[in-house]
Scaffold this motif. Structure first.
Motif, short mmCIF file in Angstrom:
data_model
loop_
_atom_site.label_atom_id
_atom_site.label_comp_id
_atom_site.label_asym_id
_atom_site.label_seq_id
_atom_site.Cartn_x
_atom_site.Cartn_y
_atom_site.Cartn_z
N UNK A 1 0.72 -1.02 0.01
CA UNK A 1 -0.06 -0.10 0.07
C UNK A 1 0.96 1.14 -0.03
N UNK A 2 1.93 1.22 0.89
CA UNK A 2 2.91 2.45 0.79
C UNK A 2 3.42 2.60 -0.42
N UNK A 3 3.65 1.74 -1.40
CA UNK A 3 4.27 2.14 -2.63
C UNK A 3 3.21 2.12 -3.58
N UNK A 4 2.17 2.20 -3.41
CA UNK A 4 1.02 2.30 -4.45
C UNK A 4 0.71 3.93 -4.65
N UNK A 5 0.74 4.28 -5.89
CA UNK A 5 0.46 5.68 -6.15
C UNK A 5 -1.09 6.15 -5.87
N UNK A 6 -1.88 5.16 -6.12
CA UNK A 6 -3.36 5.33 -5.80
C UNK A 6 -3.63 4.15 -4.76
N UNK A 7 -3.96 4.41 -3.44
CA UNK A 7 -4.00 3.44 -2.53
C UNK A 7 -5.35 2.91 -2.50
N UNK A 8 -6.18 3.63 -2.69
CA UNK A 8 -7.69 3.23 -2.67
C UNK A 8 -7.75 2.06 -3.75
N UNK A 9 -7.19 2.32 -4.91
CA UNK A 9 -7.23 1.43 -6.05
C UNK A 9 -6.72 0.07 -5.80
N UNK A 10 -5.47 0.22 -5.12
CA UNK A 10 -4.66 -0.97 -4.78
C UNK A 10 -5.69 -1.76 -3.73
N UNK A 11 -6.29 -1.20 -2.84
CA UNK A 11 -6.95 -1.68 -1.68
C UNK A 11 -8.15 -2.52 -2.26
N UNK A 12 -8.98 -1.96 -3.23
CA UNK A 12 -9.95 -2.62 -4.20
C UNK A 12 -9.35 -3.53 -4.78
N UNK A 13 -8.24 -3.35 -5.20
CA UNK A 13 -7.85 -4.62 -6.00
C UNK A 13 -7.44 -5.97 -5.27
N UNK A 14 -6.85 -5.60 -4.16
CA UNK A 14 -6.85 -6.76 -3.22
C UNK A 14 -7.90 -7.38 -2.64
N UNK A 15 -9.08 -6.78 -2.65
CA UNK A 15 -10.06 -6.88 -2.04
C UNK A 15 -11.02 -7.70 -3.31
N UNK A 16 -10.55 -7.60 -4.40
CA UNK A 16 -11.20 -8.12 -5.67
C UNK A 16 -12.58 -7.31 -6.03
N UNK A 17 -12.47 -6.23 -5.69
CA UNK A 17 -13.66 -5.09 -5.96
C UNK A 17 -14.98 -5.87 -5.42
N UNK A 18 -14.81 -6.57 -4.37
CA UNK A 18 -16.14 -6.87 -3.61
C UNK A 18 -16.69 -5.73 -2.70
#
Length: 265
Positions: free
Chosen positions: A244-261
């Protein structure tokens, strides 16, 4: 050994803080502070996958993760809050992770989310510090504590209204965590003695942890496929830092790990 150095440094910094702020001072601060949202262990057991998003500037294994000039921890806290994570973990170890209690306090004032103080807890004083700074939970690392300390610190956390994630790396440490009465066990995929990472560690140890104890996987989680493996293994939550710390868009990365659920509206 890296872990020994971390513990020794933690003690040095703690002693210095104790000279500035007494235990009585911390207790007075706690008595005067407003009630903060707690970490719901029951919810951790119910929902598909709890996400604990970490704020850290550096680590012993990776060095500087975020440049000091770009380390806007309050904005990161706002990004995590917008992404509806379940908890924010804040590194407070000063030397190797370049964290501080001041960062935790600022984050706690920025978001209503529960906050985990991520540190090498080696003394009851640090548990009072965590509560006074605005934390809702603490980390207890089995490898650096005796059985008596684990039991004592868990009891103190409960007394102060703090949740406790009891971190284990192998089966012997899991057994000690269970015997101490842990409600949440964090399985660290990183060996704190040499900082190697084995992502399969959580899956191996999950089967030895009673079903009534929540399990959080820590370290090495980078992709949606990683999270899917943990879901299939019956893991209740993930603690993610570097990804998450390296992700330019943290919300998008969080959604990606969640599988957009998850609905982010």
């Amino acid at each position: 050994m890296i872990l020994d150095d971390l513990v020794a440094t933690t003690r040095q910094h703690m002693v210095a803080r104790q000279a500035q702020v007494s235990l009585a001072d911390l207790q007075a601060q706690i008595a005067a502070q407003p009630v903060r949202r707690s970490f719901d262990v029951a919810q951790l057991m119910r929902q598909p996958m709890t996400v604990i998003a970490e704020i850290k500037q550096a680590s012993p294994s990776k060095g500087q993760i975020v440049a000091p000039t770009a380390f806007d921890y309050q904005q990161i806290a706002r990004d995590y809050t917008a992404a509806k994570v379940d908890m924010i973990s804040v590194l407070t170890e000063e030397e190797y992770f370049k964290g501080s209690l001041a960062i935790l306090t600022a984050v706690a004032q920025t978001t209503p989310l529960p906050i985990l103080r991520k540190d090498f807890t080696i003394d009851p004083y640090m548990i009072y510090e965590a509560k006074a700074a605005g934390a809702s939970a603490i980390l207890l690392i089995v490898a650096i504590l005796t059985d008596a300390q684990l039991t004592q610190y868990l009891a103190l956390a409960t007394e102060l209204g703090l949740a406790a994630i009891v971190e284990a790396h192998d089966s012997a440490e899991v057994e000690r965590a269970v015997m101490a009465g842990a409600q949440i066990i964090g399985v660290n995929n990183r060996n704190l003695k040499d900082f190697t990472v084995d992502f399969a560690n959580t899956q191996r140890l999950r089967t030895s942890i009673p079903a009534e104890i929540a399990v959080i996987s820590e370290s090495g989680i980078k992709t949606r496929a990683d999270v899917a493996q943990l879901e299939q293994a019956g893991v209740n939550g993930i603690l993610v830092g570097e990804t998450f710390m390296r992700a330019p868009n943290k919300q998008a990365m969080i959604n990606e790990l969640r599988g957009f659920k998850y609905d982010q509206n």
